[in-house]
Design an enzyme around this catalytic site. Structure first.
Site, PDB file in Angstrom:
ATOM      1  N   MET A  23     186.955 -44.414 -31.581  1.00 27.94           N
ATOM      2  CA  MET A  23     187.549 -45.536 -30.875  1.00 27.94           C
ATOM      3  C   MET A  23     187.259 -45.399 -29.379  1.00 27.94           C
ATOM      4  O   MET A  23     187.406 -44.319 -28.809  1.00 27.94           O
ATOM      5  CB  MET A  23     189.066 -45.559 -31.096  1.00 27.94           C
ATOM      6  CG  MET A  23     189.504 -45.581 -32.568  1.00 27.94           C
ATOM      7  SD  MET A  23     188.908 -47.011 -33.496  1.00 27.94           S
ATOM      8  CE  MET A  23     189.823 -48.329 -32.695  1.00 27.94           C
TER       9      MET A  23
ATOM     10  N   ASP B 275     180.644 -36.937 -52.191  1.00 29.20           N
ATOM     11  CA  ASP B 275     179.502 -37.801 -52.466  1.00 29.20           C
ATOM     12  C   ASP B 275     178.586 -38.059 -51.275  1.00 29.20           C
ATOM     13  O   ASP B 275     177.381 -38.234 -51.459  1.00 29.20           O
ATOM     14  CB  ASP B 275     179.993 -39.132 -53.042  1.00 29.20           C
ATOM     15  CG  ASP B 275     180.592 -38.956 -54.432  1.00 29.20           C
ATOM     16  OD1 ASP B 275     179.903 -38.369 -55.289  1.00 29.20           O
ATOM     17  OD2 ASP B 275     181.720 -39.400 -54.671  1.00 29.20           O
TER      18      ASP B 275
ATOM     19  N   VAL C  50     177.449 -43.864 -57.270  1.00 29.32           N
ATOM     20  CA  VAL C  50     177.230 -42.427 -57.350  1.00 29.32           C
ATOM     21  C   VAL C  50     177.342 -42.045 -58.819  1.00 29.32           C
ATOM     22  O   VAL C  50     178.414 -41.690 -59.307  1.00 29.32           O
ATOM     23  CB  VAL C  50     178.239 -41.672 -56.470  1.00 29.32           C
ATOM     24  CG1 VAL C  50     177.794 -40.229 -56.321  1.00 29.32           C
ATOM     25  CG2 VAL C  50     178.355 -42.317 -55.105  1.00 29.32           C
TER      26      VAL C  50
ATOM     27  N   TYR D 122     180.448 -43.835 -61.003  1.00 30.70           N
ATOM     28  CA  TYR D 122     181.376 -44.599 -60.192  1.00 30.70           C
ATOM     29  C   TYR D 122     180.656 -45.556 -59.254  1.00 30.70           C
ATOM     30  O   TYR D 122     179.585 -45.261 -58.758  1.00 30.70           O
ATOM     31  CB  TYR D 122     182.222 -43.660 -59.326  1.00 30.70           C
ATOM     32  CG  TYR D 122     183.655 -43.592 -59.772  1.00 30.70           C
ATOM     33  CD1 TYR D 122     184.072 -42.565 -60.596  1.00 30.70           C
ATOM     34  CD2 TYR D 122     184.568 -44.564 -59.409  1.00 30.70           C
ATOM     35  CE1 TYR D 122     185.385 -42.493 -61.035  1.00 30.70           C
ATOM     36  CE2 TYR D 122     185.880 -44.509 -59.843  1.00 30.70           C
ATOM     37  CZ  TYR D 122     186.287 -43.477 -60.657  1.00 30.70           C
ATOM     38  OH  TYR D 122     187.581 -43.428 -61.085  1.00 30.70           O
TER      39      TYR D 122
ATOM     40  N   GLU E 212     176.787 -34.502 -50.488  1.00 34.20           N
ATOM     41  CA  GLU E 212     176.059 -33.912 -51.609  1.00 34.20           C
ATOM     42  C   GLU E 212     174.958 -34.849 -52.126  1.00 34.20           C
ATOM     43  O   GLU E 212     173.829 -34.427 -52.372  1.00 34.20           O
ATOM     44  CB  GLU E 212     177.036 -33.579 -52.740  1.00 34.20           C
ATOM     45  CG  GLU E 212     177.996 -32.443 -52.375  1.00 34.20           C
ATOM     46  CD  GLU E 212     178.998 -32.088 -53.478  1.00 34.20           C
ATOM     47  OE1 GLU E 212     179.545 -30.980 -53.431  1.00 34.20           O
ATOM     48  OE2 GLU E 212     179.224 -32.927 -54.381  1.00 34.20           O
TER      49      GLU E 212
ATOM     50  N   HIS F 214     194.094 -41.289 -59.573  1.00 40.06           N
ATOM     51  CA  HIS F 214     193.661 -42.144 -60.682  1.00 40.06           C
ATOM     52  C   HIS F 214     193.954 -41.485 -62.029  1.00 40.06           C
ATOM     53  O   HIS F 214     193.273 -40.557 -62.435  1.00 40.06           O
ATOM     54  CB  HIS F 214     192.163 -42.464 -60.542  1.00 40.06           C
ATOM     55  CG  HIS F 214     191.691 -43.525 -61.490  1.00 40.06           C
ATOM     56  ND1 HIS F 214     190.443 -44.077 -61.429  1.00 40.06           N
ATOM     57  CD2 HIS F 214     192.302 -44.147 -62.524  1.00 40.06           C
ATOM     58  CE1 HIS F 214     190.308 -44.975 -62.394  1.00 40.06           C
ATOM     59  NE2 HIS F 214     191.415 -45.029 -63.069  1.00 40.06           N
TER      60      HIS F 214
END
Lengths: 731, 731
Positions: free
Chosen positions: B529, B374, B459, B462, B377, B681
């Site tokens: 970091m 996401d 997106v 979602y 793209e 999921h």
């Protein structure tokens, strides 16, 4: 020779005098009135006062909120699961005191007096308005050195002795056990001498009763405890000032000193400077007021009610809540409303923290035995102190007391032991915006508000913050926060540059002469899931890679969910694997959704740390309930305590691991799910002198339990409903 | 024959007329003024209106809080990392429009225009009051089909073309790409015919542009996208009404239809009933007002400031915050105050969500390619819509805008894209009570207040809620919440009893004719970091079982922490293992605490799900940055995007996995830590028609960074500081 004996004699006298002085000066530590010692908050002043205010800010005391003080003398039970009332405790004590077993004994103590919950079918059938099933107490008594489990019918006075078999171990210590053991070494001249030799004033001595575990012959048939001591000179945080290497083995029944090991004379006692964490002990000019006041406000008040003292009703949830001396908090009969039918549906018959296992990772003489099982040894609820309003729980909290029995059966009230509050920290229940791609004008968001039930148990140094969090989407989150104070070890080192690379410190050098020893924490939950009805099945939904056949797809692989119903207990002994993942469902095989999925809840693991100890190591035998992260057993009223009924000095023959290995059938049965939260803790300097909270949690979550999103219809926040607030006037 | 041709002709005419009608009726979807389309909130009305209020509760609109609307025309940069201002965007556009490369082209689009951050040493040396380093823009332009990376000096007008090598893939799509591709099929008569044949009114059509991934020859050298469509008849939630099996392959550059696959004619379009989630679409008499109003209140206002538009200062933290079209939110120069010295100490030079990978687990024709990345793209920031005050963020939130460029370089404002707020949900920062065992009068508790930075990217279906949460104890929690709407598949089945046990549905039957397809989500974080200084080392602190020697101890085993400093990148390719656990520290080997521990931070894993796809599967080659959960690379300004700079249709030769396999030295170097949050999921009915939020997080946490607990001196809450609130007057 004669001179030496005289010196010894003088020393003994001196010690005894000192001891007497000390005892007189510290009388509150061994008060004659046991109720006063135990009855934190209702009668004894110290539990409710805040010394930080007393010492520096007395004017603030009157601004502190005071949760309603309840006296409980008029309490009556309303629900079959309601805990024993003050009056019932007193009846039990009366019944027992005239019972032959106790009456004829030379000594006895009641290690546990709690409601004997009625049989599950009775509770399930019971409806509000029905008469209560017979009220009974379950009593664990130690009579002339023998443990007995008694069932006391409170109405009829009938006492039944239950058979427990010949299992090892002893009941949970009484608070009196812990107190008397703690001060027992002071009766021993050798002990006092060694303390003085270390340069410690006996008045500055603080000692802890440390469960000795079980390591073979020496622990057998004798109830033992180990005492280790600290200097509280210059600090309230004596835990940071260990008298390293000094361990006194005490017979818990006779209070006799069995053995003194004194191996750390070359180890200095760490300094007191910078160890005190109390607000009153800080330099106020260094105060670090990092944030402006912030508060959760509910202008129309909280949305939950507590009916009949124990039945909590909030949003779409309802459950029975009570304090328990061993488990701490017990949630029963948790039901959630189906938004489609309006019906309250069963989710969990009973849930609680069944046992803890806290092995320290140092095999040396003064440390190897530190393998605590806090619920069964010390009583997780017994150690839960009154919560601090505004800090332990937000302003909008409701407080619930525990009523427990002292060793002689006298009831006492542990005030404000549990709090219940609604939480909103800015999280989102669900949301969707349409993006410019679709061009639709949608932005729908719902805030997430939850209900938290909290207890904080202080098992000596450590503080366990135990939360049950209920969400409107049907999820229950079980969270444990670790705070409090490390158990540390004295060392001659003041800097790591003195330490040979090969040397094993068993932990981290936290400050000069202080090592934070590596340890694990395991908290094992008992979760008697009843998804709609009691008969459920456990399903592993394994997520597996499937390879495509040549030519089938441009993809070489994808993941597939493969369902496996566990037939027997061994099918449900689960070690979690990142690269062989599964979902773990408890389903009702007799009930399906509209489109034909079995209704269920899943346990969503979190806080995953596995015990890596040798399975044959004595501590791991006793803590064998941590050998897997998930277990499922058929419901059995006698299998509630994962480490066994008598955990103290148990040898591990009555643990969840042993029960599960019977491999009983669990398909379409009334089943109990067990989940273990784990933490590996390598201390760091930030944990000194008191640890910022570290939390972990797991969830039980609806999975095809509802027909669809159960919070679809809740409205969004709008400005007009929110409170109008102003800063409180300054003092 | 003649008749058939006539019919065809008439049908074509009919289709063209319908298409024209549709285009006219839906003109806002393809407006002539691009700025209006993109400039959500500042100019276009729909982004700020709430249709739920418009339709049923217009009177509430005036009560909605309106975050300050900023116009940004006077913005000037104050910090070397400040994003480009409106004026700077306009300068870049002017410079480029007269530059030979673009001027001489037949077509071009700017796929990315962002600040070219100055070299890290320049930024580290810069102090407030110093002149800013030269302001430059980094531009990714596609000119006559070729991608170019340009560096534009905004002051001098100089344009430098950077060498990117011959890597595969294309730049992030522009919003114009997505929009034009979405409507491109409507120019195709075959497409329109098939829609009509399915019984769908063209006016009810909603289509989505679905990145096609890369699966071999067909995708090469051509910028392609797949369009799939839905019926929005009867619902705003068209996602639940797929026109299954219809996939249109579009050339993104020419907008030409390359191929139409139409394989689902026998699959009904699922019903609209019960799919709409908008408040306005619910039956108000069924309203489920579960809880009373609740709000986080700060009577003295928030404790943070935002200096010069981007520098956030709160409690002991300070960091630079900006919106980014690709990453969404970028946190830079995060520093925390040392309570001992008062000094602000570096923790993280830069942190952001570098890439996402969302593979669906269905290898069939209309699904195999759904393997979204996401950020690279679609632009994770481009898809972040204005937040909804009171619901996306609590009342006390501050809002920050994004300023981005359209494809022609015109800047636009994405209002309220990020919010910053203080959160208090009732958690505890640290606590300790003394138990009756020690008898001391201590109950010290400090509430936990945190600062949250939030963005919500939609997106398409979602919604990703991305939180950076700063704690006063030095911990930074990165949390991702998943909500929004599932990508579902049409099916002829209405009940699971119709499904053969052998058949693979690739997901869960959620409602009649609707399957929620199994998928994973991976969010890979870039965490540069800098523990005190830039040169750091990565240390694995492995927790291992040690067996004791016979006679050494009554214990058979204990755990030991073994430190291993990673020398090269391969030493730091970490797959997490429950039974072989480690802590993962980033330390500064040149700086030690008072007692000699190296100062550091550790990454505390959470949200652990690992990708199980075949490593040679094309999607996994592109998403190879998920092959490990942790990676460490030496700092390299060009290695920021885990999937590569040009992710669209990339073949995976420019990913983090490829960089790391160079196995460069990472000890005592400026290093970057990468962490991947993962979710498997398997949808369930509760996710229908919109998903309750599921969250996961990981922490970066001080480990011997401070000398001791950095929040030891914070005061507890007292009643007098808390607000006095009352319910707002009813309307």
């Amino acid at each position: 020779m004669e001179g030496k004996r005289l010196l010894r004699f003088l020393f003994l006298i001196f010690s005894v005098v000192l001891l007497l002085l000390f005892t007189l000066l510290n009388l509150p530590y061994e008060p004659s009135d046991k109720a006063e010692l135990l009855d934190c908050a209702t009668y004894s002043p110290w539990c409710t006062s805040k010394n930080r205010f007393q010492s520096k800010m007395p004017q603030l005391l009157q601004n502190s909120p005071k949760p309603t003080r309840r006296h409980h003398s008029a309490d009556v039970p309303h629900h079959p699961l309601d805990p024993l009332t003050l009056q019932e405790f007193n009846k039990v004590r009366t019944i027992l005191s005239s019972h032959a077993l106790l009456k004829s004994s030379s000594s006895y103590a009641l290690h546990s007096v709690v409601l004997e919950e009625p049989d599950k079918p009775l509770v399930l059938r019971w409806r509000k308005g029905n008469p209560l099933p017979p009220r009974k107490a379950s009593v664990i008594a130690r009579v002339d050195g023998v443990s007995h489990v008694l069932s006391v019918n409170i109405d009829t006075g009938e006492v039944t002795q239950l058979e427990t078999g010949s299992i090892s171990g002893f009941p949970t210590m009484t608070i009196e056990d812990m107190n008397s053991a703690t001060w027992a070494p002071l009766a021993n001249a050798d002990f006092n001498r060694t303390i003085l030799e270390r340069g410690i004033n006996l008045a500055d001595l603080a000692c802890l009763p440390i469960s000795s575990g079980w390591f073979g012959k020496i622990e057998e048939k004798r109830r033992l405890i180990k005492i280790q001591c600290y200097s509280m000179e210059g600090t309230a945080n004596f835990y940071m000032r260990p008298i390293e290497g000094l361990t006194v083995l005490i017979d818990l029944d006779t209070r006799e000193v069995v053995e003194i090991a004194d191996k750390g004379k070359n180890i200095p006692i760490p300094k007191a400077a910078d160890t005190d964490y109390r607000y009153s002990a800080q330099n106020i000019h260094q105060e670090l007021n990092l944030v402006n006041p912030i508060s959760i406000e509910q202008p129309k008040g909280p949305s939950f009610t507590v009916e009949d003292d124990h039945l909590v009703k909030w949003a779409n949830w309802e459950f029975h809540l009570k304090a328990d001396p061993r488990a701490g908090v017990i949630i029963s009969r948790a039901k959630v409303r189906d938004p489609g039918t309006g019906e309250m549906r069963n989710v969990m018959y009973k849930g609680f923290t069944s046992e803890l296992f806290v092995p320290y990772m140092d095999p040396t003489d003064a440390w190897y035995f530190k393998t605590y099982m806090d619920a069964g040894e010390y009583g997780f609820g017994l150690q839960a102190m009154p919560l601090d309003p505004l800090n332990d729980c937000p302003r909008n909290a409701y407080y619930m007391d525990g009523v427990f029995a002292a060793g002689d059966g006298t009831p006492y009230v542990r005030s404000n032991m549990i709090c219940v509050f609604e939480s909103y920290g800015g999280d989102i229940g669900w949301r969707h915006s349409e993006s410019p791609i679709t061009g639709m004008e949608i932005r729908e968001v719902r805030p997430k508000v939850t209900l938290v039930v909290r207890m904080a148990a202080s098992v000596a140094n450590y503080d366990y913050i135990v939360d049950w969090e209920f969400q409107t989407d049907g999820l229950i989150r079980s969270k444990v926060g670790l705070s409090g104070i490390l158990m540390v070890k004295g060392t001659p080192y003041v800097n790591m540059n003195q330490v040979n690379q090969q040397e094993n410190l068993y932990g981290t050098l936290l400050s000069e002469n202080v090592i934070g020893v590596i340890h694990d924490h395991y908290i094992t939950y008992y979760l008697d899931m009843d998804i709609d009805d009691s008969d459920n099945s456990f399903v592993k939904v394994n997520i597996r890679r499937e390879q495509t056949s040549p030519g089938e797809s441009p993809r070489k692989s994808y993941l597939k969910a493969v369902r496996n119903v566990a037939k027997t207990e061994k099918d449900a002994q689960i070690k979690l694997k990142l690269y062989d993942p599964s979902e773990f469902h408890v389903i009702n095989p007799s009930k399906k959704t509209r489109v034909g999925n079995p209704v269920g809840y899943k346990v969503v693991p979190g806080g995953t740390a596995a015990s890596l100890l040798d399975l044959q190591d004595p501590p791991q035998l006793r803590g064998a309930f941590t050998n897997n992260q998930i277990w499922v057993t058929p419901y059995n009223q006698s299998e509630q305590w994962a480490g066994g009924l008598f955990v103290y000095q148990s040898q591990g023959e009555d643990t969840l691991a042993v029960w599960s290995d019977r491999n009983r059938a669990i398909e379409n049965k009334d089943i109990v799910l067990w989940y273990t939260l784990g933490f590996h803790h390598i201390p760091c300097q930030e944990d000194f002198p008191i640890m910022p909270t570290v939390s972990s949690s797991f969830d039980i979550k609806p999975v095809n339990f509802f027909e669809n999103n159960p919070i679809l219809r809740i409205p969004p926040n709008v400005e007009k409903d929110l409170p109008v607030c102003k800063a409180a006037a300054s003092a």
